[in-house]
Design a protein around this motif. Structure first.
Motif, PDB file in Angstrom:
ATOM      1  N   GLY A  18      21.873  10.050  22.052  1.00 25.44           N
ATOM      2  CA  GLY A  18      22.595  10.123  20.790  1.00 25.44           C
ATOM      3  C   GLY A  18      22.488   8.882  19.928  1.00 25.44           C
ATOM      4  N   LEU A  19      21.687   7.890  20.341  1.00 23.18           N
ATOM      5  CA  LEU A  19      21.580   6.631  19.602  1.00 23.18           C
ATOM      6  C   LEU A  19      20.318   6.636  18.743  1.00 23.18           C
ATOM      7  CD1 LEU A  19      22.831   3.803  19.190  1.00 23.18           C
ATOM      8  CD2 LEU A  19      21.366   2.991  21.040  1.00 23.18           C
ATOM      9  N   PHE A  20      20.498   6.313  17.469  1.00 21.56           N
ATOM     10  CA  PHE A  20      19.385   6.285  16.518  1.00 21.56           C
ATOM     11  C   PHE A  20      19.335   4.933  15.817  1.00 21.56           C
ATOM     12  CE2 PHE A  20      20.469  10.681  17.096  1.00 21.56           C
ATOM     13  CZ  PHE A  20      19.244  11.344  17.092  1.00 21.56           C
ATOM     14  N   GLU A  21      18.152   4.600  15.330  1.00 24.08           N
ATOM     15  CA  GLU A  21      17.977   3.359  14.576  1.00 24.08           C
ATOM     16  C   GLU A  21      17.351   3.671  13.225  1.00 24.08           C
ATOM     17  OE1 GLU A  21      16.189  -1.117  15.152  1.00 24.08           O
ATOM     18  OE2 GLU A  21      15.070   0.533  16.051  1.00 24.08           O
ATOM     19  N   ARG A  53      29.845  13.735  13.853  1.00 24.35           N
ATOM     20  CA  ARG A  53      30.556  12.459  13.787  1.00 24.35           C
ATOM     21  C   ARG A  53      29.578  11.334  14.094  1.00 24.35           C
ATOM     22  NH1 ARG A  53      33.283   9.009  17.361  1.00 24.35           N
ATOM     23  NH2 ARG A  53      32.824  10.390  19.101  1.00 24.35           N
ATOM     24  N   VAL A  54      29.533  10.345  13.229  1.00 24.40           N
ATOM     25  CA  VAL A  54      28.710   9.157  13.440  1.00 24.40           C
ATOM     26  C   VAL A  54      29.629   8.007  13.833  1.00 24.40           C
ATOM     27  CG1 VAL A  54      27.213   7.462  12.340  1.00 24.40           C
ATOM     28  CG2 VAL A  54      26.928   9.883  11.825  1.00 24.40           C
ATOM     29  N   GLN A  60      29.818   1.817  23.389  1.00 28.48           N
ATOM     30  CA  GLN A  60      30.140   3.222  23.545  1.00 28.48           C
ATOM     31  C   GLN A  60      29.756   3.680  24.950  1.00 28.48           C
ATOM     32  OE1 GLN A  60      28.866   5.687  20.278  1.00 28.48           O
ATOM     33  NE2 GLN A  60      28.742   3.946  18.887  1.00 28.48           N
ATOM     34  N   PRO A  61      30.236   4.841  25.379  1.00 33.12           N
ATOM     35  CA  PRO A  61      29.916   5.313  26.731  1.00 33.12           C
ATOM     36  C   PRO A  61      28.422   5.461  26.986  1.00 33.12           C
ATOM     37  CG  PRO A  61      31.742   6.565  25.814  1.00 33.12           C
ATOM     38  CD  PRO A  61      31.211   5.724  24.700  1.00 33.12           C
ATOM     39  N   THR A  62      27.655   5.762  25.938  1.00 26.84           N
ATOM     40  CA  THR A  62      26.221   6.003  26.135  1.00 26.84           C
ATOM     41  C   THR A  62      25.344   4.819  25.726  1.00 26.84           C
ATOM     42  OG1 THR A  62      26.080   7.026  23.940  1.00 26.84           O
ATOM     43  CG2 THR A  62      26.456   8.480  25.835  1.00 26.84           C
ATOM     44  N   GLY A  63      25.950   3.717  25.272  1.00 24.74           N
ATOM     45  CA  GLY A  63      25.119   2.587  24.878  1.00 24.74           C
ATOM     46  C   GLY A  63      25.823   1.658  23.917  1.00 24.74           C
TER      47      GLY A  63
END
Length: 253
Positions: A18-21, A53-54, A60-63
């Motif tokens: 779920g992490l984007f750059e 939701r962003v 965060q739990p995932t990173g």
């Protein structure tokens, strides 16, 4: 984003779920902060319309979410990157070394601006994340990475300390204040980060481990207080100290 005058170079998946750059193209002056501000607000509005939701909270739990600040200084008269000098080791000019020395000198104080919430400090001091005040040439483990692009941009610095919750205007102002202080004083740049080992890591200077620690460091840094303005620093410290104290107060529920 392009219609909002935010020039996105590319948008891609990152390490964690779920992490984007988003990489924003380089621009001169305040437009860089404007673009970062617009992007953060636009992405929230667009996501809300699509029922997503962003979250830009740092830990965060995932990173973890950061806002890497890539920057260089250019001569208006010459149209040249003054961080670059082919006659210097690795192409980093004397001006650039003094600027980098300023970032190193004031990093503890300026972490208060770069990481302005308690949650931000859960991202620091983790593997592959900033934890010590150091730099190196194209080293993903260093807090400030010196990048050399001889074909296009020349030498530029990537400050990896700022978090996803940082105010881009304050981050830009704090970076310029520290860099100029290093240049005007001719500060000597410390040596680059050595290879990461258990033997040499304890000798490095650590970044603050809490917002309170960073705020105390900011108040104690007279140079940054004077350059940024005492009123700005006093109000910032007051506001953030209140946030810290509110988190410490027990709930009535």
């Amino acid at each position: 984003m392009h219609h909002a005058d935010v020039d996105i170079e590319n948008f891609h998946c990152e390490w964690n779920a779920g992490l984007f750059e988003a990489v924003i193209n380089a621009s001169f002056g305040i437009k860089a902060a404007d673009s970062a501000f617009k992007f953060r607000n636009c992405i929230h509005e667009i996501a809300d319309k699509e029922d997503y939701r962003v979250d830009m909270t740092s830990k965060q739990p995932t990173g973890e979410v950061g806002m890497h600040l890539n920057h260089s200084i250019w001569s208006v008269r010459k149209g040249e990157n003054v961080f670059s000098d082919p006659n210097c080791p690795n192409g980093l000019s004397d001006f650039g070394r003094c600027w980098l020395a300023g970032l190193m000198e004031h990093a503890r104080a300026l972490t208060a601006f770069w990481c302005p919430t308690e949650n931000c400090y859960k991202r620091l001091h983790l593997p592959r994340k900033p934890g010590t005040i150091d730099w190196d040439f194209d080293n993903r483990l260093s807090s400030v990475k010196v990048k050399v692009d001889n074909e296009n941009r020349g030498v530029y610095l990537e400050n990896r300390i700022p978090s996803g919750m940082t105010n881009p205007y304050l981050t830009l102002a704090a970076t310029i204040a520290a860099g100029l202080d290093g240049v005007l004083k001719g500060l000597e740049c410390p040596p680059p980060r050595p290879e990461l080992t258990s033997d040499n890591l304890p000798s490095a200077t650590a970044l603050p481990s809490s917002l309170s620690e960073a705020l105390h460091a900011l108040e104690a840094d007279n140079d940054m207080v004077n350059i940024l303005g005492k009123d700005l620093v006093d109000w910032f410290v007051l506001l953030k100290s209140q946030e810290v104290n509110m988190r410490k107060e027990p709930s009535n529920g």
